[in-house]
Design a protein around this motif. Structure first.
Motif, PDB file in Angstrom:
ATOM      1  N   ALA A  90      -9.973  -8.158   8.040  1.00 42.82           N
ATOM      2  CA  ALA A  90      -9.548  -6.787   7.752  1.00 42.82           C
ATOM      3  C   ALA A  90      -8.699  -6.764   6.487  1.00 42.82           C
ATOM      4  N   SER A  91      -9.152  -7.471   5.451  1.00 43.99           N
ATOM      5  CA  SER A  91      -8.314  -7.604   4.259  1.00 43.99           C
ATOM      6  C   SER A  91      -8.089  -6.286   3.531  1.00 43.99           C
ATOM      7  N   TYR A  92      -9.097  -5.429   3.431  1.00 41.70           N
ATOM      8  CA  TYR A  92      -8.905  -4.155   2.737  1.00 41.70           C
ATOM      9  C   TYR A  92      -7.958  -3.253   3.525  1.00 41.70           C
ATOM     10  N   THR A  93      -8.150  -3.190   4.826  1.00 39.45           N
ATOM     11  CA  THR A  93      -7.267  -2.391   5.676  1.00 39.45           C
ATOM     12  C   THR A  93      -5.847  -2.951   5.620  1.00 39.45           C
TER      13      THR A  93
ATOM     14  N   THR B 130      -8.948   2.601   0.113  1.00 39.33           N
ATOM     15  CA  THR B 130      -9.541   1.266   0.127  1.00 39.33           C
ATOM     16  C   THR B 130     -11.060   1.416   0.047  1.00 39.33           C
ATOM     17  N   GLN B 131     -11.744   0.313  -0.020  1.00 41.46           N
ATOM     18  CA  GLN B 131     -13.203   0.328  -0.109  1.00 41.46           C
ATOM     19  C   GLN B 131     -13.828   1.005   1.112  1.00 41.46           C
ATOM     20  N   TYR B 132     -13.152   0.964   2.251  1.00 45.30           N
ATOM     21  CA  TYR B 132     -13.732   1.499   3.489  1.00 45.30           C
ATOM     22  C   TYR B 132     -13.072   2.782   3.973  1.00 45.30           C
ATOM     23  N   GLY B 133     -12.088   3.287   3.259  1.00 46.89           N
ATOM     24  CA  GLY B 133     -11.429   4.526   3.655  1.00 46.89           C
ATOM     25  C   GLY B 133      -9.951   4.482   3.338  1.00 46.89           C
ATOM     26  N   THR B 134      -9.280   5.571   3.645  1.00 41.98           N
ATOM     27  CA  THR B 134      -7.862   5.722   3.329  1.00 41.98           C
ATOM     28  C   THR B 134      -6.989   5.180   4.458  1.00 41.98           C
ATOM     29  N   VAL B 135      -5.898   4.517   4.062  1.00 38.43           N
ATOM     30  CA  VAL B 135      -4.907   4.024   5.016  1.00 38.43           C
ATOM     31  C   VAL B 135      -3.573   4.661   4.650  1.00 38.43           C
TER      32      VAL B 135
END
Length: 148
Positions: free
Chosen positions: A128-131, A68-73
């Motif tokens: 927290a849409s990206y997460t 994601t834009q802020y890191g991997t999930v």
């Protein structure tokens, strides 16, 4: 007269807003609707061990890591008799305090909703849409592995 116009306008706006809301789909483990695809550049990982094999839907299955834009999930789903019983978060954005704060409140809510819905078709957590998107995509890939 002015009060009547204001009240009618307000009620009309409320009715239009309510009619515009999208109804929820019925949850299924197999995943209704269009299939979700992994993020570009994310390689599928082998699923976790299955105690009874995919035919019974019992075991723990590792989902794809989703960038994601802020890191991997990435999550792992545990099924018993075809029923989703637990979701463990293996990776979540944590590069800074804000990422950790968002993950801290969003991931438990997403897990609770997924277990309740028995599906990856769940609502995103506000803020927290990206997460949320990464979580649902990884969970769907784990559920797909469970039913392969």
């Amino acid at each position: 007269m002015r009060r009547a116009v204001v009240a009618t306008t307000g009620i009309s706006a409320l009715v239009i807003t309510l009619l515009a809301l999208k109804p929820h789909q019925l949850p299924t483990l197999a995943g209704a609707g269009s299939p979700r695809t992994p993020a570009a550049g994310s390689a599928p990982r082998p699923s976790g061990g299955s105690t009874s094999g995919p035919a019974t839907g019992t075991g723990t299955y590792t989902g794809d890591p989703v960038d994601t834009q802020y890191g991997t999930v990435q999550v792992a789903a545990t099924l018993v008799g075809g029923k989703l019983t637990a979701v463990k978060v293996l990776q979540a954005p944590d590069a800074n305090g804000r990422d950790q704060q968002i993950a801290g409140y969003a991931l438990p809510r997403l897990t609770q909703e997924a277990i309740g819905a028995q599906s990856a078709h769940i609502d995103a957590v506000s803020g927290a849409s990206y997460t949320s998107q990464g979580y649902t995509r990884s969970l769907q890939s784990a559920l797909d592995r469970a039913h392969a």
